[in-house]
Write a protein that holds these residues in place. Structure first.
Motif, PDB file in Angstrom:
ATOM      1  N   LEU A   1      59.682  11.564  33.716  1.00 36.04           N
ATOM      2  CA  LEU A   1      60.461  10.296  33.341  1.00 36.04           C
ATOM      3  C   LEU A   1      60.668  10.385  31.922  1.00 36.04           C
ATOM      4  O   LEU A   1      59.919  10.674  31.035  1.00 36.04           O
ATOM      5  N   LEU A   2      62.048   9.837  31.462  1.00 37.79           N
ATOM      6  CA  LEU A   2      62.242   9.676  30.201  1.00 37.79           C
ATOM      7  C   LEU A   2      61.999   8.224  29.594  1.00 37.79           C
ATOM      8  O   LEU A   2      62.349   7.315  30.261  1.00 37.79           O
ATOM      9  N   ARG A   3      61.288   8.024  28.548  1.00 35.31           N
ATOM     10  CA  ARG A   3      60.964   6.458  28.211  1.00 35.31           C
ATOM     11  C   ARG A   3      61.043   6.243  26.797  1.00 35.31           C
ATOM     12  O   ARG A   3      60.549   7.349  25.862  1.00 35.31           O
ATOM     13  N   PRO A   4      61.565   5.203  26.097  1.00 30.41           N
ATOM     14  CA  PRO A   4      61.362   4.997  24.682  1.00 30.41           C
ATOM     15  C   PRO A   4      60.097   4.660  24.271  1.00 30.41           C
ATOM     16  O   PRO A   4      59.162   4.406  25.138  1.00 30.41           O
ATOM     17  N   ILE A   5      59.620   5.142  23.109  1.00 30.85           N
ATOM     18  CA  ILE A   5      58.357   4.946  22.669  1.00 30.85           C
ATOM     19  C   ILE A   5      58.285   3.633  21.885  1.00 30.85           C
ATOM     20  O   ILE A   5      58.862   3.192  21.081  1.00 30.85           O
ATOM     21  N   SER A   6      57.359   2.804  22.684  1.00 26.32           N
ATOM     22  CA  SER A   6      57.096   1.449  22.125  1.00 26.32           C
ATOM     23  C   SER A   6      55.986   1.465  21.441  1.00 26.32           C
ATOM     24  O   SER A   6      55.221   2.370  21.250  1.00 26.32           O
ATOM     25  N   SER A   7      55.802   0.106  20.550  1.00 27.31           N
ATOM     26  CA  SER A   7      54.665  -0.217  19.875  1.00 27.31           C
ATOM     27  C   SER A   7      53.246   0.298  20.565  1.00 27.31           C
ATOM     28  O   SER A   7      52.144   0.846  20.214  1.00 27.31           O
ATOM     29  N   GLY A   8      53.289  -0.241  21.751  1.00 24.34           N
ATOM     30  CA  GLY A   8      52.038   0.126  22.436  1.00 24.34           C
ATOM     31  C   GLY A   8      51.897   1.322  22.818  1.00 24.34           C
ATOM     32  O   GLY A   8      50.703   1.858  23.197  1.00 24.34           O
ATOM     33  N   ASP A   9      52.858   2.239  22.863  1.00 29.93           N
ATOM     34  CA  ASP A   9      52.640   3.817  23.140  1.00 29.93           C
ATOM     35  C   ASP A   9      52.354   4.516  21.989  1.00 29.93           C
ATOM     36  O   ASP A   9      51.870   5.771  21.905  1.00 29.93           O
ATOM     37  N   VAL A  10      52.026   3.967  20.543  1.00 27.40           N
ATOM     38  CA  VAL A  10      51.935   4.924  19.384  1.00 27.40           C
ATOM     39  C   VAL A  10      50.759   5.446  19.520  1.00 27.40           C
ATOM     40  O   VAL A  10      50.671   6.581  19.032  1.00 27.40           O
ATOM     41  N   GLN A  11      49.655   4.901  19.870  1.00 25.95           N
ATOM     42  CA  GLN A  11      48.122   5.700  19.914  1.00 25.95           C
ATOM     43  C   GLN A  11      48.331   6.703  20.718  1.00 25.95           C
ATOM     44  O   GLN A  11      47.815   7.930  20.512  1.00 25.95           O
ATOM     45  N   GLN A  12      49.020   6.776  21.914  1.00 25.87           N
ATOM     46  CA  GLN A  12      48.942   7.939  23.041  1.00 25.87           C
ATOM     47  C   GLN A  12      49.803   8.873  22.376  1.00 25.87           C
ATOM     48  O   GLN A  12      49.348  10.189  22.392  1.00 25.87           O
ATOM     49  N   VAL A  13      50.870   8.594  21.763  1.00 20.65           N
ATOM     50  CA  VAL A  13      51.752   9.635  21.162  1.00 20.65           C
ATOM     51  C   VAL A  13      50.947  10.210  20.004  1.00 20.65           C
ATOM     52  O   VAL A  13      51.469  11.485  19.834  1.00 20.65           O
ATOM     53  N   ALA A  14      50.325   9.711  19.193  1.00 21.63           N
ATOM     54  CA  ALA A  14      49.597  10.105  18.158  1.00 21.63           C
ATOM     55  C   ALA A  14      48.497  11.433  18.458  1.00 21.63           C
ATOM     56  O   ALA A  14      48.461  12.305  17.996  1.00 21.63           O
ATOM     57  N   GLU A  15      48.025  10.874  19.601  1.00 17.99           N
ATOM     58  CA  GLU A  15      47.090  11.738  20.192  1.00 17.99           C
ATOM     59  C   GLU A  15      47.632  12.938  20.859  1.00 17.99           C
ATOM     60  O   GLU A  15      47.087  14.153  20.732  1.00 17.99           O
ATOM     61  N   PHE A  16      48.843  12.971  21.356  1.00 17.12           N
ATOM     62  CA  PHE A  16      49.549  14.089  21.860  1.00 17.12           C
ATOM     63  C   PHE A  16      50.017  15.010  20.607  1.00 17.12           C
ATOM     64  O   PHE A  16      49.962  16.091  20.684  1.00 17.12           O
TER      65      PHE A  16
END
Length: 298
Positions: free
Chosen positions: A17-32
């Motif tokens: 799935l393709l999704r925009p990165i929201s503020s709530g996703d930042v920590q998970q994206v940072a860990e990735f």
């Protein structure tokens, strides 16, 4: 743009799935990004970088690919609204782009989602590998990044009438309104360093970043010069300051900031490309502010 992107076949897979990165996703994206792109930056550093220090209404922080419950791809974006020829122009700076090997067929979906956003001038200041020819096919223009590598040597400051300050209150007290706004927008940007060069009643605001080459983090790159004429007069003191205060043994400086081939410098044969896509903005109106270069301290 769309016709070129459609020339690259996508693997159709409803589970990715393709999704925009929201503020709530930042920590998970940072860990990735810490795990898959640059482990030298901690997850907290990545998270600080993803959230710009300036105030902007951003539709997202980029886009991500999700397979099952995990992130498998990310393309960051940094948004700003700038004044260009007395009108507002919205910029989208394309940041870190990382896709896991098994999902590379989906990587272009991230770029397409970003470029499909109407009304933006797009910039890419760190394209690498096959991204550069891809950008060219998408009609990105290359900015003139002719540059020199200046060897930073110690130089006495006494008797020069020049002072260099890094204290926030002192910097703010000397800047004109335009440079003060830029400084305040970037004062907390993780990759940006700041100094003010003062000579008499004149002041030059300089923003730079520390860079790594050949695994050595001993280089500085100039990102903004508030007064090119004063910088030309005081450059040797600035380079000395970068050595003694920040441990930078050499400085990358482009011709847009300083005279060509400054003393004790080496002209770069192949400076790293920087690119932009716009039908409203000229190359000379593109700068490195409000971008990944000020946010991500890689």
């Amino acid at each position: 743009m769309t016709s070129v992107l459609q020339a690259f076949p996508e693997k159709k897979d409803g589970s990715t799935l393709l999704r925009p990165i929201s503020s709530g996703d930042v920590q998970q994206v940072a860990e990735f990004l810490h795990a898959e792109l640059n482990g030298r930056l901690s997850p907290s550093t990545w998270a600080s970088a993803i959230r710009p220090s300036w105030q902007a209404t951003s539709p997202n922080h980029g886009y991500m690919l999700i397979s099952g419950e995990r992130i498998v791809g990310v393309h960051l974006a940094f948004y700003s609204e700038r004044r260009v020829r007395d009108r507002a122009e919205r910029f989208c700076n394309l940041g870190a782009w990382c896709v896991l090997d098994g999902y590379r067929a989906h990587g272009l979906r991230l770029l397409k989602a970003l470029l499909d956003q109407d009304g933006c001038t797009f910039t890419d200041f760190s394209p690498s590998g096959n991204v550069v020819p891809l950008n060219r096919r998408l009609k990105f223009q290359q900015i003139n990044t002719a540059a020199s590598l200046v060897i930073n040597l110690p130089r006495p400051s006494w008797g020069s009438g020049i002072s260099i300050v890094t204290d926030q209150r002192l910097i703010e007290s000397h800047l004109d309104q335009r440079n003060l706004d830029i400084y305040r927008d970037h004062a907390r940007a993780p990759a940006a360093h700041h100094l003010a060069v003062i000579k008499g009643n004149r002041c030059c605001y300089v923003m730079f970043r520390k860079d790594t080459r050949k695994r050595l983090r001993v280089f500085a790159s100039i990102l903004h010069v508030g007064d090119r004429d004063l910088f030309a007069e005081t450059a040797q003191q600035v380079y000395s300051f970068l050595l003694t205060r920040f441990g930078a043994v050499a400085t990358f400086v482009e011709e847009r900031f300083a005279v060509a081939n400054p003393r004790l410098s080496i002209s770069l044969r192949s400076p790293r490309p920087k690119m932009f896509l716009s039908d409203r903005v000229s190359p000379g109106e593109v700068d490195y502010l409000y971008s990944e270069l000020t946010c991500v301290p890689w």
